[in-house]
Motif scaffolding. Structure first.
Motif, PDB file in Angstrom:
ATOM      1  N   GLU A   9      37.317  30.917  27.251  1.00 17.55           N
ATOM      2  CA  GLU A   9      38.283  29.855  27.574  1.00 17.55           C
ATOM      3  C   GLU A   9      39.691  30.385  27.327  1.00 17.55           C
ATOM      4  N   ASP A  10      40.553  30.252  28.335  1.00 12.58           N
ATOM      5  CA  ASP A  10      41.892  30.824  28.178  1.00 12.58           C
ATOM      6  C   ASP A  10      42.919  29.830  27.640  1.00 12.58           C
ATOM      7  N   GLU A  11      42.528  28.569  27.449  1.00 17.56           N
ATOM      8  CA  GLU A  11      43.455  27.628  26.813  1.00 17.56           C
ATOM      9  C   GLU A  11      43.184  27.670  25.316  1.00 17.56           C
ATOM     10  N   ASP A  53      34.403  29.095  31.125  1.00 20.11           N
ATOM     11  CA  ASP A  53      35.406  28.390  31.921  1.00 20.11           C
ATOM     12  C   ASP A  53      35.457  29.020  33.313  1.00 20.11           C
ATOM     13  N   MET A  55      38.161  28.935  35.654  1.00 19.63           N
ATOM     14  CA  MET A  55      39.426  29.603  35.978  1.00 19.63           C
ATOM     15  C   MET A  55      39.898  30.406  34.779  1.00 19.63           C
ATOM     16  N   LYS A 102      35.938  19.102  32.694  1.00 22.11           N
ATOM     17  CA  LYS A 102      37.066  18.732  31.840  1.00 22.11           C
ATOM     18  C   LYS A 102      37.671  17.426  32.361  1.00 22.11           C
TER      19      LYS A 102
END
Ligand code: CA
Length: 227
Positions: A9-11, A53, A55, A102
């Motif tokens: 997850e990039d967030e 995730d 993206m 999400k």
């Protein structure tokens, strides 16, 4: 197998939140924020499950999922930003085990992780009929000695249908079996998994049709040779 859940997850806030909830639930977690880091980590640490995730910088979730499936049946839960994406992903037949949209509640994610792990847990059974063999410990199904390379979910579906040859199961019954404590994402989920299993069977044995659709009712297992 470790009990480590790999969070991709990039967030950063979301990754931390997931990590915290999963740790509280008793899981070890690893976390990466770039798509390029995933495959080496999957190979070296063999996580018990991957939250992936869609993206991501570096490499997107679709490509990652496809590549993992070339060498590992590790359970994968894909996380998407839009509910409509789930239908599109199902159509791509990526071999993911579940999909979450999400925004989600971390509690829901923990429940889904548990459910996926439960149904992919070891089953020591080894059963066979005619030319089909199912090895429940390794999730391996072979026809005439050739590995079908099923995903965990596909294996579960095939072995469930196989456990009651000739009995017709509706899509809902199969959904309940495969996704026991979950709301239905789409009833096409089952069709998509069944389609994959059939494709894999006909890939190794074109004259075999082990799973039969029963019009308007559902699916059944039947090991009869096609005439
Ligand atoms: Ca993202």
């Amino acid at each position: 197998m470790s009990e480590t859940i790999l969070i991709v997850e990039d967030e950063p806030k979301l990754a931390r939140l997931l990590g915290n909830y999963l740790s509280q639930a008793g899981f070890e977690t690893d976390s990466v924020d770039n798509g390029l880091q995933v495959l080496p980590l999957v190979r070296s640490r063999m996580p018990a499950l991957i939250l992936l995730d869609l993206m991501l910088p570096g490499k997107n979730g679709i490509d990652i999922c496809k590549e993992i499936r070339t060498f590992s049946p590790v359970p994968i839960i894909m996380i998407t930003a839009r509910i409509e994406e789930i239908d599109r992903l199902l159509g791509l037949e990526l071999g993911a085990d579940d999909y979450i949209c999400k925004p989600f509640s971390p509690r829901e994610v923990v429940a889904r992780v548990r459910a996926v792990l439960r149904r992919s847990g070891p089953q020591a059974e080894y059963v066979s009929t005619g030319d089909l063999q199912l090895d429940g410990e390794r999730f391996k199904a072979t026809v005439r000695g050739r590995d079908l390379e099923l995903t965990v979910v596909e294996f579960q579906l095939l072995s469930f249908l196989f456990s009651n040859p000739g009995r017709i199961y509706s899509r809902n019954q199969l959904m309940d079996r495969i996704y026991p404590d979950q709301r239905i994402v789409s009833d096409r989920t089952i069709d998509s998994h069944i389609k994959n299993i059939r494709k894999k069977i006909s890939g190794v044995a074109p004259d075999r049709e082990l799973i039969h659709s029963v019009y308007g009712a559902g699916y059944k297992f039947d090991a009869e040779i096609k005439s």
